[in-house]
Structures are given as structure tokens and as C-alpha cells.
Write an enzyme that holds these catalytic residues in place. Structure first.
Site, PDB file in Angstrom:
ATOM      1  N   LYS A  17       0.834  -1.210   0.000  1.00  0.00           N
ATOM      2  CA  LYS A  17       0.000   0.000   0.000  1.00  0.00           C
ATOM      3  C   LYS A  17       0.860   1.248   0.000  1.00  0.00           C
ATOM      4  O   LYS A  17       2.053   1.227   0.323  1.00  0.00           O
ATOM      5  CB  LYS A  17      -0.940   0.008   1.213  1.00  0.00           C
ATOM      6  CG  LYS A  17      -0.257  -0.088   2.589  1.00  0.00           C
ATOM      7  CD  LYS A  17       0.260   1.220   3.141  1.00  0.00           C
ATOM      8  CE  LYS A  17       0.939   1.051   4.489  1.00  0.00           C
ATOM      9  NZ  LYS A  17       1.597   2.304   4.978  1.00  0.00           N
ATOM     10  N   PRO A 103       8.860  -3.949  -0.162  1.00  0.00           N
ATOM     11  CA  PRO A 103      10.048  -3.683   0.658  1.00  0.00           C
ATOM     12  C   PRO A 103       9.820  -3.993   2.141  1.00  0.00           C
ATOM     13  O   PRO A 103       8.721  -3.788   2.675  1.00  0.00           O
ATOM     14  CB  PRO A 103      10.292  -2.183   0.456  1.00  0.00           C
ATOM     15  CG  PRO A 103       9.679  -1.873  -0.864  1.00  0.00           C
ATOM     16  CD  PRO A 103       8.492  -2.783  -0.991  1.00  0.00           C
ATOM     17  N   ALA A 105      10.220  -3.253   6.015  1.00  0.00           N
ATOM     18  CA  ALA A 105      10.334  -2.045   6.841  1.00  0.00           C
ATOM     19  C   ALA A 105      10.408  -0.802   5.976  1.00  0.00           C
ATOM     20  O   ALA A 105      11.158   0.124   6.254  1.00  0.00           O
ATOM     21  CB  ALA A 105      11.552  -2.132   7.764  1.00  0.00           C
ATOM     22  N   GLY A 107       7.511   1.021   4.914  1.00  0.00           N
ATOM     23  CA  GLY A 107       6.333   1.877   4.975  1.00  0.00           C
ATOM     24  C   GLY A 107       5.261   1.523   3.970  1.00  0.00           C
ATOM     25  O   GLY A 107       4.355   2.321   3.715  1.00  0.00           O
ATOM     26  N   GLY A 111       4.669  -6.617   5.641  1.00  0.00           N
ATOM     27  CA  GLY A 111       4.361  -7.584   6.692  1.00  0.00           C
ATOM     28  C   GLY A 111       2.867  -7.736   6.908  1.00  0.00           C
ATOM     29  O   GLY A 111       2.369  -8.843   7.163  1.00  0.00           O
ATOM     30  N   ASP A 145      -2.472  -1.955   9.667  1.00  0.00           N
ATOM     31  CA  ASP A 145      -2.546  -2.036   8.216  1.00  0.00           C
ATOM     32  C   ASP A 145      -3.073  -3.368   7.701  1.00  0.00           C
ATOM     33  O   ASP A 145      -3.343  -3.504   6.502  1.00  0.00           O
ATOM     34  CB  ASP A 145      -1.164  -1.791   7.601  1.00  0.00           C
ATOM     35  CG  ASP A 145      -0.658  -0.373   7.808  1.00  0.00           C
ATOM     36  OD1 ASP A 145      -1.490   0.513   8.085  1.00  0.00           O
ATOM     37  OD2 ASP A 145       0.562  -0.159   7.690  1.00  0.00           O
TER      38      ASP A 145
END
Length: 311
Positions: A17, A103, A105, A107, A111, A145
Site C-alpha cells: 500500500k 520492501p 520495513a 512503509g 508484513g 494495516d
């Protein structure tokens, strides 16, 4: 587990996102913050393959460096599988194989996408039969998220970001993401933001107790107007991310000089999201950034949330 179940492999895919807008409220007594955000799911996907097993494990493949991602019980996908098992009374486990394209970590909710896809895959693998609404409620227990990675599209998030309402969007938006070599910890970025606000309390407006998304953002996505969206994108976290990785400022300047309508740190960073007017412009931005040694990926948004896939 039945013989039929033991031979199954289930695959699910969930998107990363970008935060089109992120307003962070004042820190509360519990140390957390309410936020108001506009999420957009983009076409960078995490693919999760779930295999029957007696215990819980996870491994990774793909083009993203996962050397810093834990594979023990602290991994968010493992947490998602265990939460679903507890919720449904399932007594077995699962072996998860995750192909990462978002990617780490960075943003961009990689995860969280892993967790969302895991919930969907394990529900199908185990035959636990939860509704999408049930899964969204479970997702909210895993992180702010994760529900959005299940829902996808474009949506407004409030509270911790997990209370979602869909946002009407017309057309597609083209993004170029500049990838950083080193990630940022979301809690650390929040702490730096709080420190910044305290240090500059006399110079900046106090944080809102009830943050809101700028109405111009809603108008822009409703109209499918990239230029209008570029003018209204904002991220309160950006000031903290730039303090922690000062080189991001020059990345944003380079992308905007290369034709991006706007550049913004995505979520807690350090990935920088550049909004392009079209695919040709996006390619020019990528060429310019790549010539300066910056890794990039291109994506479209909005896209659907987590779904089962067949291979």
C-alpha cells in the site's frame, strides 16, 4: 486433518500500500496515536503458499532482502496463522512459504500483506469457513494495516488506521517507488515525530486530537485526477523519517526534478512514493533515479485486496 486436506496447498496474494495522506494525532496516554489516512493498494504483491504441517513455520523467497525478517513466533504471518487457529479451534499447524515483493520495513505494509494473505490461505487450507468480515476483525488484532491488505482498493482509515471505509476512486494512478537500502522501524519513527513536536511546540500547530483526511484528497481520487492528488498528498510522518534518513530529501528532490507530480515518504518510510502523470513519465522517473544508483519499482493503484490464487 483429513487425507484430502493433507495433500492440499493453498496460495493467496495480498498487495502492498501507499498512504496518500496520513495525519497523526497527538500521542495518547497508552503511547499510541489516532490517525486519519487514505490508503491505496498497489500492484506489488506478497504471495503466500500454505502447506499442511504439525507446527508453524515460515520461509521467504523473492527479490526483496529478507535477512532482517524474523522467522520465529514474532513474525506477523506466524502470528496470523496462530490467531486463526486459536479463534477456530484448529489443532494443526502450517508451513508458510512467502514470495516477497514489497520492501521490508519500507512503509508499504509488506508484513501486513503477509498476515492478510496468511489468514485467507489458512482459512481455505484448514476449511475453517470464516467470512471476509470475520477475517477483517481478526486482522485488526494483528496490526493497523492488516485489515486494509484484506480489503484493498482505496479506503480511509481512522482510529489506529484499522477502522476502514471505502473511498470512491475513478481510474488508475501510476506510482514509482524509490527503495531505500535500510528500513525504518515504525515505532521509532513515531517516537521521533513525538520528539520533534515537543521540541518545536512553540513553532508548529499542536497535533489534532481528532485527525481528518483533507477533503481535497477525496475529491482528487473521486475525479481520478493525479495532478490534484499530487497537490494534496501529505504525510505527518515524513518529517521524522527525513530526520532519521536525511538522504531521503535528495531522493524526493531528484524524483520531482525528473518529472514526478509529487514525491512523498510512504507511511513510516523510508520508501519514497512518486506519483506520475502516466506510464511514460514513470519510466523517465525510473531511468533518472536508477542512473543515480537508486533502486525503483513501478506499480499501479488501486488494486484488489487479498485473494486466493491458483497456479
Amino acid at each position: 486433518m483429513s487425507a484430502e486436506q493433507s495433500s492440499q496447498v493453498v496460495a493467496a496474494r495480498a498487495p502492498g500500500k501507499v498512504n496518500l495522506f496520513l495525519s497523526v494525532g497527538a500521542v495518547m496516554e497508552d503511547g499510541y496515536h489516532d490517525v486519519a489516512t487514505a490508503y491505496q493498494a498497489v500492484s506489488l504483491y506478497e504471495d503466500v503458499h500454505a502447506y499442511p504441517a504439525d507446527d508453524f513455520s515460515v520461509s521467504f523467497s523473492g527479490r526483496i532482502n529478507t535477512s532482517t525478517v524474523p522467522t520465529d513466533g514474532s513474525n506477523l504471518a506466524i502470528k496470523a496463522a496462530r490467531l486463526l487457529a486459536r479463534k477456530t479451534g484448529y489443532r494443526g499447524g502450517v508451513r508458510l512459504e512467502i514470495e516477497k515483493n514489497v520492501p521490508v520495513a519500507g512503509g508499504m505494509g509488506g508484513g501486513s500483506a503477509d498476515a492478510a494473505a496468511t489468514l485467507l490461505a489458512c482459512d481455505a487450507l484448514w476449511g475453517t469457513g470464516l467470512t471476509r468480515e470475520d477475517l477483517v476483525r481478526l486482522a485488526a488484532k494483528l496490526g493497523a494495516d492488516v485489515p486494509f491488505a484484506l480489503v484493498g482498493g482505496t479506503a480511509l482509515g481512522s482510529g489506529r488506521g484499522d477502522r476502514l471505509s471505502p473511498a470512491l476512486t475513478t481510474g488508475n494512478f501510476t506510482w514509482v517507488f524509490a527503495l531505500a537500502e535500510q528500513g525504518l522501524s515504525t515505532p521509532a519513527v513515531y517516537r521521533r515525530l513525538d520528539e520533534h513536536r515537543e521540541k518545536h511546540a512553540l513553532d508548529i500547530s499542536p497535533a489534532s486530537t481528532v485527525p481528518q483526511v483533507d477533503p481535497n484528497v477525496l475529491q482528487a481520487i473521486r475525479a481520478g485526477d493525479a495532478a490534484m492528488l499530487a497537490d494534496s498528498m501529505h504525510n505527518d510522518m515524513q518529517v521524522a523519517a527525513l530526520q532519521m534518513q536525511p538522504g531521503l530529501s535528495s531522493v524526493i528532490e531528484l524524483g520531482e526534478r525528473s518529472g514526478a507530480l509529487a514525491g512523498i515518504v510512504s507511511g513510516s518510510g523510508p520508501t519514497v512514493a512518486f506519483l506520475a502523470s502516466d506510464v511514460d513519465s514513470a519510466l523517465e522517473i525510473q531511468v533518472s533515479l536508477s542512473a543515480n544508483g537508486i533502486r525503483t519499482v513501478r506499480a499501479q493503484g488501486p488494486v484488489s485486496g487479498a485473494r486466493l490464487i491458483t497456479e
